[in-house]
Design an enzyme around this catalytic site. Structure first.
Site, PDB file in Angstrom:
ATOM      1  N   THR A 279     -83.855  61.727 -64.126  1.00  0.00           N
ATOM      2  CA  THR A 279     -84.234  62.118 -65.484  1.00  0.00           C
ATOM      3  C   THR A 279     -85.726  61.948 -65.708  1.00  0.00           C
ATOM      4  O   THR A 279     -86.389  62.809 -66.285  1.00  0.00           O
ATOM      5  CB  THR A 279     -83.453  61.283 -66.511  1.00  0.00           C
ATOM      6  OG1 THR A 279     -82.054  61.434 -66.268  1.00  0.00           O
ATOM      7  CG2 THR A 279     -83.769  61.736 -67.931  1.00  0.00           C
ATOM      8  N   PHE A 280     -86.257  60.814 -65.262  1.00  0.00           N
ATOM      9  CA  PHE A 280     -87.694  60.576 -65.420  1.00  0.00           C
ATOM     10  C   PHE A 280     -88.368  60.177 -64.108  1.00  0.00           C
ATOM     11  O   PHE A 280     -89.603  60.135 -64.027  1.00  0.00           O
ATOM     12  CB  PHE A 280     -87.945  59.476 -66.467  1.00  0.00           C
ATOM     13  CG  PHE A 280     -87.391  58.136 -66.066  1.00  0.00           C
ATOM     14  CD1 PHE A 280     -88.142  57.266 -65.282  1.00  0.00           C
ATOM     15  CD2 PHE A 280     -86.136  57.740 -66.482  1.00  0.00           C
ATOM     16  CE1 PHE A 280     -87.629  56.030 -64.917  1.00  0.00           C
ATOM     17  CE2 PHE A 280     -85.628  56.499 -66.116  1.00  0.00           C
ATOM     18  CZ  PHE A 280     -86.375  55.648 -65.333  1.00  0.00           C
ATOM     19  N   VAL A 283     -89.165  61.235 -56.366  1.00  0.00           N
ATOM     20  CA  VAL A 283     -89.585  60.757 -55.054  1.00  0.00           C
ATOM     21  C   VAL A 283     -90.050  61.967 -54.253  1.00  0.00           C
ATOM     22  O   VAL A 283     -89.302  62.938 -54.101  1.00  0.00           O
ATOM     23  CB  VAL A 283     -88.445  60.022 -54.323  1.00  0.00           C
ATOM     24  CG1 VAL A 283     -88.932  59.490 -52.986  1.00  0.00           C
ATOM     25  CG2 VAL A 283     -87.898  58.880 -55.178  1.00  0.00           C
ATOM     26  N   ASP A 402     -79.803  43.788 -55.504  1.00  0.00           N
ATOM     27  CA  ASP A 402     -79.272  45.149 -55.647  1.00  0.00           C
ATOM     28  C   ASP A 402     -79.096  45.781 -54.272  1.00  0.00           C
ATOM     29  O   ASP A 402     -79.518  46.914 -54.028  1.00  0.00           O
ATOM     30  CB  ASP A 402     -80.206  45.991 -56.512  1.00  0.00           C
ATOM     31  CG  ASP A 402     -79.547  47.278 -57.005  1.00  0.00           C
ATOM     32  OD1 ASP A 402     -78.364  47.489 -56.684  1.00  0.00           O
ATOM     33  OD2 ASP A 402     -80.215  48.070 -57.691  1.00  0.00           O
TER      34      ASP A 402
END
Length: 544
Positions: A279-280, A283, A402
């Site tokens: 969305t924002f 890469v 993560d």
């Protein structure tokens, strides 16, 4: 979330007759959003019509919510007497709730909100059933009984936590006080805006006057911290002097110095093609001309022009977690480019690598259109490389928090590198969920203690590693795809785990299962996992 949305739609749709026009009882949009994460009003009685399905629906209350708000109003000129009782299944865990209104009275003739406080004792951890009963007496002396069922997970709390906040929940401001508070806040906001505009004008005037005699330095308007430390920087010089980010290691105070060490001019970077896009976040494949004049192929992480300052700050914060690490199985940041009025560029070395999650998904169908599965030997070899990277991280006193296939890179020879999680929430949105606490987290990769208490340790990274190995064996299937994110904590506490994948050897699945032990102390370390998988890999190679 889709499950919750469908529940709410069904609840609002089904109504049975009460007594037309006597009463409204409902949850406001903000209350439904707070409890269920859905923007919708939930009516229990609308214009006298009872919504039985809504009354029968058991609402799960997050552990961090200590109060429920109900909105009601009487629709008749005649008084509507009521009597309210609240019961809990375990008073030791959740003491008898309190109301900010009397337990017996008459329904107000104007729209009002009343509160039921539900503070846990904090003495033990358990799930508590809550039953709120309201008896409404109609003009014809008939009594209608309304029962609202709730469940709340109470957790062990630090006894030093003040109870003042809990008591304050019992005081709802009246409309007059709300008006005066709003007026004061508005006046205060106007004064602050005037001061900020004045300061900006004076500072801008000084910068312009000094710019006539001295060359200006590279400038940026990025936030130097997350919202809790929201400070705006007007130049790169001020940016590197800002308070540091909150990172996962003791070197966080040096973040601005790290960025300064890695900063290169934008003219030395060239974008080629988009590799991933959200969305924002974006890469790119690109190139970078180093100090020797040689051109290096790189991966470039950046954000679009409409990205917020917080998103830019988060990109820099998460992108710098692998700063200065030197290991063959870790993708460390190479350079940073910060330029005035444009998004920052984070550069990473590129050696024909691709995202591991995308690579696994492409393995499902080969060029001939035939399902292709990695061999067990290849899976174990990749897992061993990830273990080596995590051993190195933990020796540096760093936690990943993560660890997943989406945050790893792999080349054509199955050489794996563990990467940071910068932009992962935007590029892989289906892997992250918000549980009503305004924080997007990889819920289905988190250890039970990380999910419940937001505590992280090397053992929580081991849990995530087990899910990552499951991804390798299933070619990046979504874990717990049938489980609602809001139900994950209860699902894990009941002892349920991921099922053994098809064609996964018992020895390999046993390693995954050990990683998902309920107690962090019972999980193996990465050193123990390395020994175990190395022996299994040696057994596999004997038969090849």
């Amino acid at each position: 979330m889709k499950t919750i949305c469908s529940h709410v739609i069904l609840l609002i749709a089904a109504n049975l007759s009460f007594v037309a026009g006597y009463l409204n009882i409902y949850l406001t949009i903000s209350e439904v959003q707070r409890l269920l994460g859905v923007s919708a009003e939930l009516y229990y009685i609308r214009n006298g019509n009872i919504n039985n399905q809504a009354l029968n629906f058991i609402v799960q209350i997050p552990s961090n919510i200590n109060a429920l708000y109900f909105t009601w109003e009487g629709l008749t000129d005649q008084p509507l007497p009521y009597a309210i009782t609240v019961h809990t299944s375990n008073p030791e865990v959740l003491p008898p709730p309190k109301l900010n209104i009397s337990y017996v009275g008459t329904v107000p003739k104007t729209t009002q909100t009343f509160l039921v406080s539900l503070p846990c004792s904090g003495l033990t951890e358990a799930e508590v059933d809550i039953k709120i009963t309201i008896n409404i007496t109609l003009t014809n002396k008939n009594v209608t009984k309304l029962t609202f069922n709730r469940k709340k997970m109470c957790l062990l709390l630090d006894k030093s936590v003040s109870l003042i906040a809990q008591d304050s929940l019992l005081q709802l401001p009246n409309s007059a006080s709300i008006f005066y508070i709003a007026m004061c806040c508005a006046l205060l906001l106007m004064v602050m805006l005037i001061l900020l505009v004045t300061l900006y004008y004076v500072k801008d005037k000084k910068c312009r006057s000094s710019g006539n005699t001295q060359p200006t330095t590279a400038a940026t308007t990025f936030l130097a911290a997350l919202p809790r430390n929201s400070v705006n920087a007007s130049s790169y010089g001020s940016f590197i002097r800002m308070p540091s980010y909150s990172l996962i290691d003791e070197r966080s105070k040096d973040l601005q110095d790290r960025i300064a060490d890695l900063t290169v001019q934008r003219c030395r970077i060239r974008l080629s093609s988009i590799f991933l896009e959200g969305t924002f976040g974006r890469v790119y494949y690109g190139s970078y001309t180093n100090e020797d004049g040689a051109e290096e192929t790189v991966i470039i992480k950046t954000v679009t022009d409409h990205a917020s300052q917080v998103q830019i700050a988060l990109l820099l914060q998460e992108g710098m977690t692998m700063y200065s690490l030197n290991h063959k199985n870790i993708l460390s940041i190479l350079r940073v480019s910060i330029q005035d009025h444009s998004a920052p560029f984070l550069l990473y070395p590129y050696k024909n690598t691709t995202n591991l999650k995308m690579f696994l998904q492409k393995c499902k169908v080969s060029s001939e259109g035939v399902h292709h599965t990695l061999t067990t030997q290849e899976v174990v070899e990749m897992a061993l490389q990830i273990i080596q990277a995590m051993q190195y991280l933990h020796k540096k006193h760093l936690l990943h928090k993560d660890l997943a296939a989406r945050n790893c890179m792999v080349d054509n020879e199955l050489h794996v590198q563990v990467a940071d999680n910068a932009l992962s929430r935007d590029l892989f949105p289906s892997d992250y969920h918000c549980l009503g606490d305004n924080e997007n987290r990889p819920v289905k990769w988190l250890a039970i203690e990380s999910l419940l208490h937001k505590t992280f340790s090397p053992a929580s990274d081991v849990w995530s590693f087990g899910v990552l190995v499951w991804e390798l064996t299933t070619l990046a299937q979504q874990p717990y795809i049938e489980i609602d994110p809001f139900e994950m904590a209860a699902y894990l506490k009941d002892g349920y785990r991921l099922a053994q994948p098809i064609n996964c050897p018992d020895e390999l699945f046993a390693v995954m299962a050990y990683c998902w032990a309920m107690s962090a102390e019972e999980r193996p370390t990465f050193t123990q996992l390395h020994v175990c998988l190395q022996e299994f890999y040696a057994q596999l190679t004997r038969y090849v």
